[in-house]
Motif scaffolding. Structure first.
Motif, PDB file in Angstrom:
ATOM      1  N   GLU A 195       0.842  -1.189   0.000  1.00 30.36           N
ATOM      2  CA  GLU A 195       0.000   0.000   0.000  1.00 30.36           C
ATOM      3  C   GLU A 195       0.882   1.246   0.000  1.00 30.36           C
ATOM      4  N   ALA A 196       0.491   2.244  -0.768  1.00 32.64           N
ATOM      5  CA  ALA A 196       1.204   3.517  -0.733  1.00 32.64           C
ATOM      6  C   ALA A 196       0.666   4.367   0.409  1.00 32.64           C
ATOM      7  N   VAL A 197       1.569   4.990   1.141  1.00 27.41           N
ATOM      8  CA  VAL A 197       1.212   5.862   2.257  1.00 27.41           C
ATOM      9  C   VAL A 197       1.558   7.294   1.839  1.00 27.41           C
ATOM     10  N   TYR A 198       0.599   8.207   1.974  1.00 29.03           N
ATOM     11  CA  TYR A 198       0.804   9.572   1.516  1.00 29.03           C
ATOM     12  C   TYR A 198       0.808  10.557   2.683  1.00 29.03           C
ATOM     13  N   ARG A 199       1.556  11.636   2.493  1.00 25.12           N
ATOM     14  CA  ARG A 199       1.490  12.776   3.413  1.00 25.12           C
ATOM     15  C   ARG A 199       1.469  14.045   2.576  1.00 25.12           C
ATOM     16  N   THR A 200       0.509  14.910   2.840  1.00 31.56           N
ATOM     17  CA  THR A 200       0.403  16.172   2.112  1.00 31.56           C
ATOM     18  C   THR A 200       1.408  17.175   2.655  1.00 31.56           C
ATOM     19  N   VAL A 201       2.173  17.783   1.771  1.00 32.19           N
ATOM     20  CA  VAL A 201       3.198  18.730   2.208  1.00 32.19           C
ATOM     21  C   VAL A 201       2.556  20.069   2.540  1.00 32.19           C
ATOM     22  N   THR A 202       3.226  20.811   3.394  1.00 31.79           N
ATOM     23  CA  THR A 202       2.801  22.172   3.713  1.00 31.79           C
ATOM     24  C   THR A 202       3.345  23.130   2.657  1.00 31.79           C
ATOM     25  N   ALA A 203       2.862  24.338   2.633  1.00 36.32           N
ATOM     26  CA  ALA A 203       3.294  25.338   1.648  1.00 36.32           C
ATOM     27  C   ALA A 203       4.798  25.545   1.727  1.00 36.32           C
ATOM     28  N   GLY A 204       5.470  25.428   0.609  1.00 37.41           N
ATOM     29  CA  GLY A 204       6.909  25.627   0.551  1.00 37.41           C
ATOM     30  C   GLY A 204       7.727  24.396   0.854  1.00 37.41           C
ATOM     31  N   GLU A 205       7.101  23.327   1.307  1.00 35.10           N
ATOM     32  CA  GLU A 205       7.824  22.098   1.635  1.00 35.10           C
ATOM     33  C   GLU A 205       8.057  21.291   0.366  1.00 35.10           C
ATOM     34  N   GLU A 206       9.216  20.650   0.260  1.00 35.89           N
ATOM     35  CA  GLU A 206       9.539  19.856  -0.912  1.00 35.89           C
ATOM     36  C   GLU A 206       8.729  18.559  -0.915  1.00 35.89           C
ATOM     37  N   ALA A 207       8.215  18.205  -2.078  1.00 37.02           N
ATOM     38  CA  ALA A 207       7.440  16.981  -2.225  1.00 37.02           C
ATOM     39  C   ALA A 207       8.256  15.941  -2.986  1.00 37.02           C
ATOM     40  N   SER A 208       7.701  14.746  -3.101  1.00 40.68           N
ATOM     41  CA  SER A 208       8.352  13.688  -3.867  1.00 40.68           C
ATOM     42  C   SER A 208       8.479  14.101  -5.332  1.00 40.68           C
ATOM     43  N   PRO A 209       9.437  13.505  -6.054  1.00 36.93           N
ATOM     44  CA  PRO A 209       9.559  13.808  -7.486  1.00 36.93           C
ATOM     45  C   PRO A 209       8.239  13.582  -8.216  1.00 36.93           C
ATOM     46  N   PHE A 210       7.961  14.429  -9.174  1.00 37.00           N
ATOM     47  CA  PHE A 210       6.779  14.351 -10.033  1.00 37.00           C
ATOM     48  C   PHE A 210       5.486  14.771  -9.340  1.00 37.00           C
ATOM     49  N   SER A 211       5.547  15.188  -8.080  1.00 38.71           N
ATOM     50  CA  SER A 211       4.383  15.819  -7.473  1.00 38.71           C
ATOM     51  C   SER A 211       4.493  17.303  -7.793  1.00 38.71           C
ATOM     52  N   LEU A 212       3.578  17.797  -8.624  1.00 41.83           N
ATOM     53  CA  LEU A 212       3.657  19.165  -9.125  1.00 41.83           C
ATOM     54  C   LEU A 212       2.466  19.984  -8.651  1.00 41.83           C
ATOM     55  N   ASP A 213       2.751  21.228  -8.271  1.00 40.42           N
ATOM     56  CA  ASP A 213       1.669  22.140  -7.897  1.00 40.42           C
ATOM     57  C   ASP A 213       1.419  23.175  -8.995  1.00 40.42           C
ATOM     58  N   ARG A 214       1.963  22.932 -10.183  1.00 39.84           N
ATOM     59  CA  ARG A 214       1.787  23.821 -11.333  1.00 39.84           C
ATOM     60  C   ARG A 214       1.667  22.953 -12.581  1.00 39.84           C
ATOM     61  N   HIS A 215       1.020  23.497 -13.588  1.00 40.04           N
ATOM     62  CA  HIS A 215       0.705  22.716 -14.781  1.00 40.04           C
ATOM     63  C   HIS A 215       1.677  22.998 -15.907  1.00 40.04           C
ATOM     64  N   TYR A 216       2.313  21.940 -16.441  1.00 42.25           N
ATOM     65  CA  TYR A 216       3.049  22.076 -17.694  1.00 42.25           C
ATOM     66  C   TYR A 216       3.239  20.729 -18.381  1.00 42.25           C
ATOM     67  N   ALA A 217       2.195  19.904 -18.359  1.00 42.32           N
ATOM     68  CA  ALA A 217       2.221  18.641 -19.092  1.00 42.32           C
ATOM     69  C   ALA A 217       2.162  18.922 -20.590  1.00 42.32           C
ATOM     70  N   MET A 218       3.079  18.319 -21.349  1.00 46.32           N
ATOM     71  CA  MET A 218       3.253  18.676 -22.756  1.00 46.32           C
ATOM     72  C   MET A 218       2.248  17.980 -23.683  1.00 46.32           C
ATOM     73  N   SER A 219       2.064  18.593 -24.830  1.00 42.09           N
ATOM     74  CA  SER A 219       1.363  17.977 -25.952  1.00 42.09           C
ATOM     75  C   SER A 219       2.386  17.328 -26.882  1.00 42.09           C
ATOM     76  N   ASN A 220       2.076  16.128 -27.382  1.00 42.36           N
ATOM     77  CA  ASN A 220       2.961  15.486 -28.359  1.00 42.36           C
ATOM     78  C   ASN A 220       2.362  15.501 -29.768  1.00 42.36           C
ATOM     79  N   ALA A 221       1.405  16.406 -29.988  1.00 47.47           N
ATOM     80  CA  ALA A 221       0.692  16.445 -31.264  1.00 47.47           C
ATOM     81  C   ALA A 221       1.617  16.736 -32.446  1.00 47.47           C
ATOM     82  N   ARG A 222       2.593  17.617 -32.251  1.00 45.26           N
ATOM     83  CA  ARG A 222       3.454  17.966 -33.397  1.00 45.26           C
ATOM     84  C   ARG A 222       4.278  16.765 -33.843  1.00 45.26           C
ATOM     85  N   ALA A 223       4.858  16.032 -32.897  1.00 39.37           N
ATOM     86  CA  ALA A 223       5.643  14.853 -33.266  1.00 39.37           C
ATOM     87  C   ALA A 223       4.781  13.839 -33.997  1.00 39.37           C
ATOM     88  N   LYS A 224       3.554  13.663 -33.546  1.00 38.93           N
ATOM     89  CA  LYS A 224       2.643  12.735 -34.231  1.00 38.93           C
ATOM     90  C   LYS A 224       2.353  13.209 -35.647  1.00 38.93           C
TER      91      LYS A 224
END
Length: 312
Positions: free
Chosen positions: A254-283
């Protein structure tokens, strides 16, 4: 057959790229500092790409159809390469990064959350270049990784001496211990040991690519004729909870989670901002991507295999 030069190419997907280029029948030359020899049959030039005189001397009278630059991180390095390869190649492909879109590192045009980010959000032809920043300082470079990549792309895009393409890679996973950033191993280790995964209250999705798929895409980009930036990511964005769920399922725990406080570092790939890419051009240009769920369980298994079992 083409004459293709790879700068770097001694580890991870760069090493795979060299092998794939050779298997495809290309005449391959690798330039690095000599830390690791390339496969038999691949020409090896030893030089520090930061030393322009040494790089130019190592190149001698060599010319290439394509250069694939795996290790360009700053506009200074890009400018050296532009001068060193002037008149030596018709095409230059640089491995860049999803981090160029991180809104925390630059003032970028807003993209609605949930909308995959297209290449034009960061146009290298118009990006400001500042050569006088302390790019040779390792600590500065690490803290300004995204900006270094943006400015490196900008230098190449403005040369006019050869066709330039920037491959903006998503987060690369797979290969077990070869995945030297250790980010997937972070999840494998903590979940296996029953330790907390730290996440943002609203973890936003990001995109990934398998190291073998990225090598295949770079092989494709080397043989293509498009110019400008192109995003490289598998289909299927995941957030930190999605990723941890796959790891937990493969580990049988089972995965165990803890929510970080403001300014605290989170695990890799936990993002509080959006920048997931589109791959439409390569396709549209002809590359077919896998889905993240096609390869992620196998990549997790590799990470779990290299992670010591928890003590009883």
């Amino acid at each position: 057959m083409q004459r293709i030069c790879v700068i770097g190419g001694s580890r991870y997907f760069g090493k795979l790229l060299v092998q794939r280029l050779q298997a495809a029948g290309h005449q391959v030359t690798v330039i690095n500092r000599g830390s690791a020899p390339p496969p038999a049959g691949v020409e090896h030039l030893v030089a520090d790409r930061n030393d322009e005189a040494a790089l130019t001397a190592a190149l001698g009278s060599h010319t290439f159809d394509v250069v694939v630059d795996q290790v360009c991180y700053t506009p200074v390095q890009a400018a050296i390469a532009v001068r060193a390869f002037a008149g030596r190649t018709r095409r230059y492909v640089m491995t860049s990064t999803i981090e160029v879109y991180d809104p925390a590192t630059a003032a970028l045009p807003a993209v609605p959350s949930g909308t995959p980010v297209p290449e034009e959000i960061v146009d290298p032809a118009t990006w400001l270049v500042a050569m006088d920043l302390p790019w040779h300082d390792d600590a500065y470079l690490q803290a300004h990784y995204a900006e270094g990549k943006r400015q490196a792309e900008a230098v190449f895009a403005r040369t006019g001496g050869f066709g330039f393409a920037g491959v903006r890679s998503a987060h690369v996973l797979g290969g077990g211990a070869q995945e030297f950033t250790g980010r997937l191993a972070h999840y494998a280790g903590r979940i296996t040991r029953g330790e907390e995964i730290t996440v943002h209250a609203k973890a936003l999705p990001t995109v990934f690519i398998h190291h073998e798929e990225l090598a295949d895409l770079l092989l494709w980009a080397a043989a293509a004729d498009f110019t400008g930036p192109v995003n490289a990511c598998s289909d299927g964005p995941l957030d930190a909870y999605d990723l941890a769920a796959v790891v937990a399922r493969q580990a049988g725990r089972e995965a165990v989670y803890r929510t970080v406080t403001a300014g605290e570092e989170a695990s890799p790939f936990s993002l509080d901002r959006h920048y997931a890419m589109s791959n439409a051009r390569a396709k549209e240009l002809g590359f077919s991507f896998s889905h993240t769920t096609d390869w992620l369980p196998g990549a997790v298994d590799e990470a779990l295999t290299t992670e010591p079992s928890p003590t009883a």
